[in-house]
Design an enzyme around this catalytic site. Structure first.
Site, mmCIF file in Angstrom:
data_model
loop_
_atom_site.group_PDB
_atom_site.id
_atom_site.type_symbol
_atom_site.label_atom_id
_atom_site.label_comp_id
_atom_site.label_asym_id
_atom_site.label_seq_id
_atom_site.Cartn_x
_atom_site.Cartn_y
_atom_site.Cartn_z
ATOM 1 N N ILE A 72 34.988 -27.597 6.279
ATOM 2 C CA ILE A 72 33.346 -27.116 6.213
ATOM 3 C C ILE A 72 32.490 -27.630 5.383
ATOM 4 C CG2 ILE A 72 32.038 -25.023 6.686
ATOM 5 C CD1 ILE A 72 34.412 -25.220 8.697
ATOM 6 N N GLY A 73 32.986 -27.818 4.236
ATOM 7 C CA GLY A 73 32.217 -28.309 2.940
ATOM 8 C C GLY A 73 31.070 -27.483 2.343
ATOM 9 N N ASN A 128 34.148 -19.552 -7.684
ATOM 10 C CA ASN A 128 35.069 -20.392 -6.821
ATOM 11 C C ASN A 128 35.101 -21.547 -7.723
ATOM 12 O OD1 ASN A 128 36.104 -22.254 -5.016
ATOM 13 N ND2 ASN A 128 34.582 -22.103 -3.784
ATOM 14 N N CYS A 131 36.149 -26.814 -7.416
ATOM 15 C CA CYS A 131 35.474 -27.675 -7.474
ATOM 16 C C CYS A 131 35.703 -28.926 -8.273
ATOM 17 C CB CYS A 131 34.029 -27.046 -7.996
ATOM 18 S SG CYS A 131 33.042 -28.113 -8.085
ATOM 19 N N LYS A 165 38.200 -17.098 -8.552
ATOM 20 C CA LYS A 165 38.905 -17.333 -7.383
ATOM 21 C C LYS A 165 39.771 -18.811 -7.752
ATOM 22 C CE LYS A 165 39.162 -17.747 -2.236
ATOM 23 N NZ LYS A 165 38.282 -17.609 -1.366
ATOM 24 N N THR A 193 42.330 -22.123 0.149
ATOM 25 C CA THR A 193 42.937 -22.972 1.154
ATOM 26 C C THR A 193 43.780 -24.032 0.302
ATOM 27 O OG1 THR A 193 41.215 -24.356 1.488
ATOM 28 C CG2 THR A 193 41.357 -22.595 3.003
ATOM 29 N N GLY A 245 46.543 -15.988 4.758
ATOM 30 C CA GLY A 245 47.659 -15.770 6.005
ATOM 31 C C GLY A 245 47.733 -14.217 6.384
ATOM 32 N N GLY A 266 41.006 -13.330 5.840
ATOM 33 C CA GLY A 266 40.184 -14.663 6.093
ATOM 34 C C GLY A 266 40.334 -15.275 7.607
ATOM 35 N N THR A 267 41.117 -16.116 7.856
ATOM 36 C CA THR A 267 41.494 -16.680 9.304
ATOM 37 C C THR A 267 41.535 -15.696 10.165
ATOM 38 O OG1 THR A 267 42.051 -18.665 7.837
ATOM 39 C CG2 THR A 267 42.462 -18.668 10.370
HETATM 40 C C1 LIG Z 1 36.598 -21.788 7.521
HETATM 41 C C2 LIG Z 1 36.786 -21.292 6.162
HETATM 42 C C3 LIG Z 1 35.626 -21.405 5.070
HETATM 43 C C4 LIG Z 1 35.806 -21.027 3.846
HETATM 44 N N1 LIG Z 1 34.860 -21.054 2.879
HETATM 45 C C5 LIG Z 1 35.053 -20.787 1.745
HETATM 46 C C6 LIG Z 1 34.075 -20.697 0.801
HETATM 47 O O1 LIG Z 1 32.878 -20.860 1.033
HETATM 48 N N2 LIG Z 1 34.344 -20.330 -0.522
HETATM 49 C C7 LIG Z 1 35.414 -19.828 -0.816
HETATM 50 O O2 LIG Z 1 35.750 -19.536 -2.159
HETATM 51 N N3 LIG Z 1 36.585 -19.787 -0.083
HETATM 52 C C8 LIG Z 1 36.540 -20.272 1.184
HETATM 53 N N4 LIG Z 1 37.538 -20.170 2.301
HETATM 54 C C9 LIG Z 1 38.876 -19.821 1.736
HETATM 55 C C10 LIG Z 1 39.102 -18.334 1.914
HETATM 56 O O3 LIG Z 1 38.283 -17.558 1.725
HETATM 57 C C11 LIG Z 1 40.511 -17.869 1.795
HETATM 58 O O4 LIG Z 1 40.571 -18.107 0.407
HETATM 59 C C12 LIG Z 1 41.626 -18.704 2.562
HETATM 60 O O5 LIG Z 1 41.103 -19.118 3.954
HETATM 61 C C13 LIG Z 1 43.023 -18.090 2.623
HETATM 62 O O6 LIG Z 1 42.947 -16.922 3.345
HETATM 63 P P1 LIG Z 1 43.202 -16.844 4.844
HETATM 64 O O7 LIG Z 1 44.629 -17.261 5.407
HETATM 65 O O8 LIG Z 1 43.318 -15.401 5.280
HETATM 66 O O9 LIG Z 1 42.026 -17.689 5.647
HETATM 67 C C14 LIG Z 1 37.165 -20.788 3.493
HETATM 68 C C15 LIG Z 1 38.216 -20.726 4.382
HETATM 69 C C16 LIG Z 1 38.083 -20.732 5.596
HETATM 70 C C17 LIG Z 1 39.233 -20.814 6.612
#
Ligand SMILES: Cc1cc2nc3c(=O)[nH]c(=O)nc-3n(C[C@H](O)[C@H](O)[C@H](O)COP(=O)(O)O)c2cc1C
Ligand SMILES: Cc1cc2nc3c(=O)[nH]c(=O)nc-3n(C[C@H](O)[C@H](O)[C@H](O)COP(=O)(O)OP(=O)(O)OC[C@H]3O[C@@H](n4cnc5c(N)ncnc54)[C@H](O)[C@@H]3O)c2cc1C
Ligand code: FES
Lengths: 284, 275
Positions: A72-73, A128, A131, A165, A193, A245, A266-267
């Protein structure tokens, strides 16, 4: 079961993973029901940076077995717009707010901390650290010494609880967590991630994602997240917010049993925006 | 030009409904379900769908996420969907039979808006893209509006789908049914006759881009329904973006799927839009 996370009262142990739920968009789609049935016990913003970011070119998503690779960036409207436009809208939520920020060096992180300091709507900051250091190319959060230096320089700039984080893309997450604890973090959250590559099915050897590489999330990373949670819980005494997860209350229970104080979804929210509410109710 | 917000809000959370009817029309699978909880959607809105059982571990060990599917027709309690099988998710949805459980979230997205008073609507669809247009056609006909429907299919087998959109002029790539050639040729001919018409389009990326260019060049108001891949469908993941004319990336699930042709960047197709 209510939870006290660094002095913040949570009605149940389930919050959201940063960047996986957009309250403002959800209100357009679902209306007042979002606030009435808010699934999380605190709301974590997506990562906010000083300058606006457009994010990566599409495609940004690649589905895998039991999960998703995203690139996503970190798109966001920047610190000033966040404070002016978004924060007032988030402040009406029925739960405490945690603002997630990222900077590429101590100066930037300091600016972010100082700007949030007198905003009473914000209960805590999540930093976060996934970076890249512009000089070394390594994630700041992958190296204990680099993280110590960063936190030492910025810790004094905020009186709010500071959640660091952690990135899962480090050689030893327990050492990084210990460095965060020693440098004054109030809690850690993990995992972000896992670095991942999506091969274009139609172009051998080429990247599918517009951003090149991406990050894997979803059930596919749950066992890795659990292992890192166990390792960090053994290494530090700080509260842990665990994620990676989590799709059911039984999954969430395993992270709590491994030593996490709270968990994040999250997901799974992509599959059902109400999932975290169900998990929270079952764990209360 | 921005299109008026045309959306019906969804209940919060995915709900389970039962499949009530199924029908095979050429290569397309049509199924109905009973949705007593949800409101009646607008044409152009969509739902995120997955099967209640055996969603996953198909080919490629997918599907995992639900799939975005447009609604073909709706009354107060029943919804009709049409599926074209292109991968593991649509394959599983096409296997559903009467009585099977379906998980749904929706209606989602911004639908089509009616044309200005007196203006004729030209619906221009490609392949499975006829689905939201068929619903728009019914809405417009019910309102007593003038509608012309044009649909392109790759071959005669797929042209069976034209049965689901009343009185459509058909074009096929191989000429086996209707006009031989592209549906955009039919569109240009219609615009020649009536330059005041409003264009509604849904179809594969290349066709959508051709219609975008026609809309911009002719000045005809043009509403495009995008089909970018989606993870969540409700603005949470920022995964479904398309490049907009101002250079920003817009989420097609909440700012679309229906957007005005001049809001799309001329190079959107090259910037990931073709995938
Ligand atoms: C689409 C997407 C966007 C994310 N954006 C961020 C973000 O902006 N900042 C951040 O610290 N983590 C971000 N994450 C990471 C999630 O907060 C989380 O740490 C990670 O997805 C693992 O949890 P999950 O398996 O339940 O998704 C993002 C994850 C996904 C899938
Ligand atoms: C608003 C909207 C409305 C839609 N309406 C309809 C409709 O009414 N009827 C209908 O049949 N379809 C509709 N679609 C399209 C439908 O959502 C897709 O065809 C479906 O998601 C494909 O899923 P799949 O698992 O069958 O195939 P996939 O294999 O997931 O997707 C097919 C294409 O995605 C790419 N791909 C391959 N592997 C992956 C991967 N691992 N991750 C991501 N992409 C990959 C390839 O380009 C492949 O050709 C709509 C889409 C949108 C956004
Ligand atoms: S599909 Fe998730 S933001 Fe559009």
């Amino acid at each position: 079961m209510t939870v006290n996370l660094c002095g913040i009262e949570l009605a149940h142990p389930v919050i959201n993973g940063s960047g996986t739920f957009d309250v403002i968009a959800a209100r357009r789609v679902f209306g007042a029901a979002v606030d009435e049935q808010f699934p999380f016990s605190a709301f974590v913003s997506k990562t906010i940076t000083i300058e606006p970011r457009r994010g990566n070119p599409p495609p940004r998503l690649f589905e895998t077995a039991a999960g998703l690779i995203n690139s996503i960036g970190l798109p966001n409207r920047g610190l000033a717009e966040y404070l002016r436009e978004e924060l007032p809208q988030l402040a009406t939520l029925p739960v405490p707010l945690i603002t997630n920020v990222m900077g590429s060096n101590a100066d930037e992180v300091g600016v972010l901390f100082e700007a949030l300091e007198d905003r009473g709507e914000i209960a805590a900051i999540e930093l976060n650290v996934s970076c890249p250091n512009v000089k070394t190319g390594l994630d700041i959060g992958s190296d204990p010494a680099e993280l110590s230096t960063l936190l030492a320089a910025v810790r004094e700039k905020t009186t709010k609880p500071l959640i660091v984080k952690l990135t899962p893309n480090s050689a030893n997450v327990a050492l990084v967590a210990a460095a965060a604890e020693a440098a004054g973090a109030d809690a850690v959250s993990l995992i972000n991630t896992l670095r991942a590559f999506a091969a274009d099915p139609a172009r051998p050897g080429e990247a599918w994602l517009g951003g090149g590489t991406g990050g894997q999330s979803g059930p596919a990373i749950r066992a890795v997240a659990l292992a890192q949670t166990v390792a960090v819980a053994q290494a530090i005494d700080l509260p842990i917010v665990a994620m990676g997860g989590i799709a059911t209350a039984a999954n969430g229970r395993q992270f709590l049993d491994a030593g996490a104080l709270a968990i994040a979804v999250g997901t799974e929210s992509f599959r059902d925006p109400a999932a975290a509410g169900r998990i929270g109710a079952a764990l209360t | 030009m921005t299109i008026a917000d045309s959306r019906v809000q969804a209940p919060f959370g995915a709900r389970e409904v039962a499949v009530t009817t199924t029908e095979q029309i050429g290569p397309y699978r049509v199924f109905g379900c009973r949705d007593e909880l949800g409101p009646r959607p607008r044409a152009g809105q969509f739902y995120m769908l997955s099967s209640s059982d055996h969603w996953g571990a198909g080919s490629d060990e997918r599907p995992y996420l639900p799939r975005a599917i447009s609604v073909l027709a709706a009354d107060d309690d029943d919804l009709l969907f049409v599926i074209e099988v292109v991968g593991p998710g649509t394959e599983r949805l096409a296997q559903l039979v009467e009585g099977d459980g379906l998980q749904m979230l929706g209606p989602l997205g911004n639908g089509f808006s009616a044309p200005d008073e007196g203006a004729r609507a030209i619906l221009c669809g490609g392949g499975i893209g006829f689905v939201p247009l068929a619903m728009m056609q019914q809405e417009l006909l019910t309102a007593g509006r003038e509608v012309t429907a044009l649909v392109g299919f790759r071959d005669g087998a797929h042209a069976a789908g034209a049965r689901l959109i009343a009185g459509a002029q058909v074009a096929t790539d191989d000429g086996s049914v209707g006009n031989e050639g592209l549906v955009t040729e039919l569109l240009l001919a219609e615009l020649d006759r009536d330059s005041n018409a409003v264009i509604y389009c849904c179809g594969p990326p290349r066709m959508l881009d051709a219609v975008r260019a026609i809309g911009v060049a002719s000045g005809a108001a043009t509403q495009l329904a995008l089909e970018a891949p989606m993870a969540c469908g409700y603005g949470a993941c920022y995964g479904c973006v398309v490049k907009a004319a101002d250079g920003s990336y817009r989420r097609s699930c909440v700012d679309g799927p229906v957007i005005s042709a001049d809001e799309l960047a001329p190079d959107w197709l090259a910037v990931g839009g073709a995938k």
